[in-house]
Design a protein around this motif. Structure first.
Motif, PDB file in Angstrom:
ATOM      1  N   UNK A  43       0.839  -1.202   0.000  1.00 14.55           N
ATOM      2  CA  UNK A  43       0.000   0.000   0.000  1.00 14.55           C
ATOM      3  C   UNK A  43       0.873   1.251   0.000  1.00 14.55           C
ATOM      4  N   UNK A  44       1.939   1.251   0.784  1.00 17.66           N
ATOM      5  CA  UNK A  44       2.845   2.402   0.829  1.00 17.66           C
ATOM      6  C   UNK A  44       3.485   2.648  -0.536  1.00 17.66           C
ATOM      7  N   UNK A  45       3.878   1.581  -1.237  1.00 18.30           N
ATOM      8  CA  UNK A  45       4.452   1.732  -2.576  1.00 18.30           C
ATOM      9  C   UNK A  45       3.456   2.366  -3.537  1.00 18.30           C
ATOM     10  N   UNK A  46       2.223   1.864  -3.522  1.00 22.56           N
ATOM     11  CA  UNK A  46       1.191   2.392  -4.411  1.00 22.56           C
ATOM     12  C   UNK A  46       0.906   3.854  -4.065  1.00 22.56           C
ATOM     13  N   UNK A  47       0.767   4.148  -2.785  1.00 21.98           N
ATOM     14  CA  UNK A  47       0.465   5.516  -2.354  1.00 21.98           C
ATOM     15  C   UNK A  47       1.564   6.487  -2.781  1.00 21.98           C
ATOM     16  N   UNK A  48       2.815   6.065  -2.715  1.00 23.12           N
ATOM     17  CA  UNK A  48       3.936   6.946  -3.048  1.00 23.12           C
ATOM     18  C   UNK A  48       4.102   7.147  -4.552  1.00 23.12           C
ATOM     19  N   UNK A 106      -5.197   5.104  -6.092  1.00 21.83           N
ATOM     20  CA  UNK A 106      -6.381   4.327  -6.469  1.00 21.83           C
ATOM     21  C   UNK A 106      -6.927   3.536  -5.289  1.00 21.83           C
ATOM     22  N   UNK A 107      -8.152   3.102  -5.423  1.00 19.01           N
ATOM     23  CA  UNK A 107      -8.754   2.248  -4.404  1.00 19.01           C
ATOM     24  C   UNK A 107      -8.251   0.821  -4.620  1.00 19.01           C
ATOM     25  N   UNK A 108      -7.560   0.295  -3.617  1.00 17.40           N
ATOM     26  CA  UNK A 108      -7.015  -1.060  -3.707  1.00 17.40           C
ATOM     27  C   UNK A 108      -7.429  -1.871  -2.488  1.00 17.40           C
ATOM     28  N   UNK A 109      -7.530  -3.161  -2.699  1.00 20.07           N
ATOM     29  CA  UNK A 109      -7.777  -4.109  -1.614  1.00 20.07           C
ATOM     30  C   UNK A 109      -6.711  -5.185  -1.716  1.00 20.07           C
ATOM     31  N   UNK A 110      -6.106  -5.526  -0.578  1.00 22.15           N
ATOM     32  CA  UNK A 110      -5.056  -6.544  -0.567  1.00 22.15           C
ATOM     33  C   UNK A 110      -5.446  -7.618   0.438  1.00 22.15           C
ATOM     34  N   UNK A 116      -0.179 -12.894  -1.979  1.00 22.78           N
ATOM     35  CA  UNK A 116      -0.969 -11.671  -1.801  1.00 22.78           C
ATOM     36  C   UNK A 116      -1.768 -11.440  -3.071  1.00 22.78           C
ATOM     37  N   UNK A 117      -3.015 -11.008  -2.898  1.00 20.10           N
ATOM     38  CA  UNK A 117      -3.887 -10.682  -4.026  1.00 20.10           C
ATOM     39  C   UNK A 117      -4.227  -9.199  -3.926  1.00 20.10           C
ATOM     40  N   UNK A 118      -3.815  -8.444  -4.937  1.00 20.36           N
ATOM     41  CA  UNK A 118      -4.054  -7.005  -5.002  1.00 20.36           C
ATOM     42  C   UNK A 118      -5.161  -6.746  -6.013  1.00 20.36           C
ATOM     43  N   UNK A 119      -6.289  -6.239  -5.531  1.00 19.33           N
ATOM     44  CA  UNK A 119      -7.399  -5.856  -6.406  1.00 19.33           C
ATOM     45  C   UNK A 119      -7.393  -4.345  -6.544  1.00 19.33           C
ATOM     46  N   UNK A 120      -7.387  -3.873  -7.786  1.00 18.08           N
ATOM     47  CA  UNK A 120      -7.430  -2.440  -8.084  1.00 18.08           C
ATOM     48  C   UNK A 120      -8.804  -2.148  -8.666  1.00 18.08           C
ATOM     49  N   UNK A 121      -9.516  -1.242  -8.029  1.00 15.24           N
ATOM     50  CA  UNK A 121     -10.851  -0.860  -8.502  1.00 15.24           C
ATOM     51  C   UNK A 121     -10.724   0.110  -9.676  1.00 15.24           C
TER      52      UNK A 121
END
Length: 133
Positions: A43-48, A54-58, A69-74
């Protein structure tokens, strides 16, 4: 990976799985790391690096004792999402799109289409590149 997150958010969303071999069949796992710590780091990598965030769920799962790990990007609410490769220079964003299973640099026509898809009336066929005065 971050290019793909930006491309997923710009278009229809998508899912990435970490801990699986490139052959997409072999589960390699992510070692014995704490799944919560790995989730927070991702999440920190994506945020930076992706702007806007984006809205993500991990989620994490164990398969045959191996952590994935499963990363879902809305699909995003913004018309486009940028990758900021140099976080010290946010004025040089890179934009990406997905075509099939590959991520490519976005062309200006791709960005225009992404913006039109986000219009509330979603009637891209009626729009023109230049609005009359």
């Amino acid at each position: 990976m971050l290019k793909t997150v930006a491309a997923f958010a710009t278009w229809d969303g998508g899912t990435m799985i970490f801990g699986i071999n490139r052959d997409e069949l072999t589960i390699t796992g992510l070692g014995e790391e704490d799944p919560g710590k790995l989730r927070d780091q991702l999440v920190d990598l994506v945020r930076a690096a992706v702007d806007p965030m984006p809205s993500v769920t991990i989620n994490h799962h164990k398969i045959d004792g191996k952590l994935i790990l499963v990363l879902d990007v809305e699909p995003g609410q913004s018309p486009r999402y940028a990758l900021i490769a140099d976080t010290g220079s946010r004025d040089r964003p890179d934009f990406y799109v997905r075509r099939g299973a590959s991520t490519f640099h976005a062309q200006s026509s791709d960005l225009r289409e992404a913006m039109l898809r986000r219009r509330p009336d979603n009637q891209a066929s009626r729009s023109t590149p230049f609005e009359p005065w």
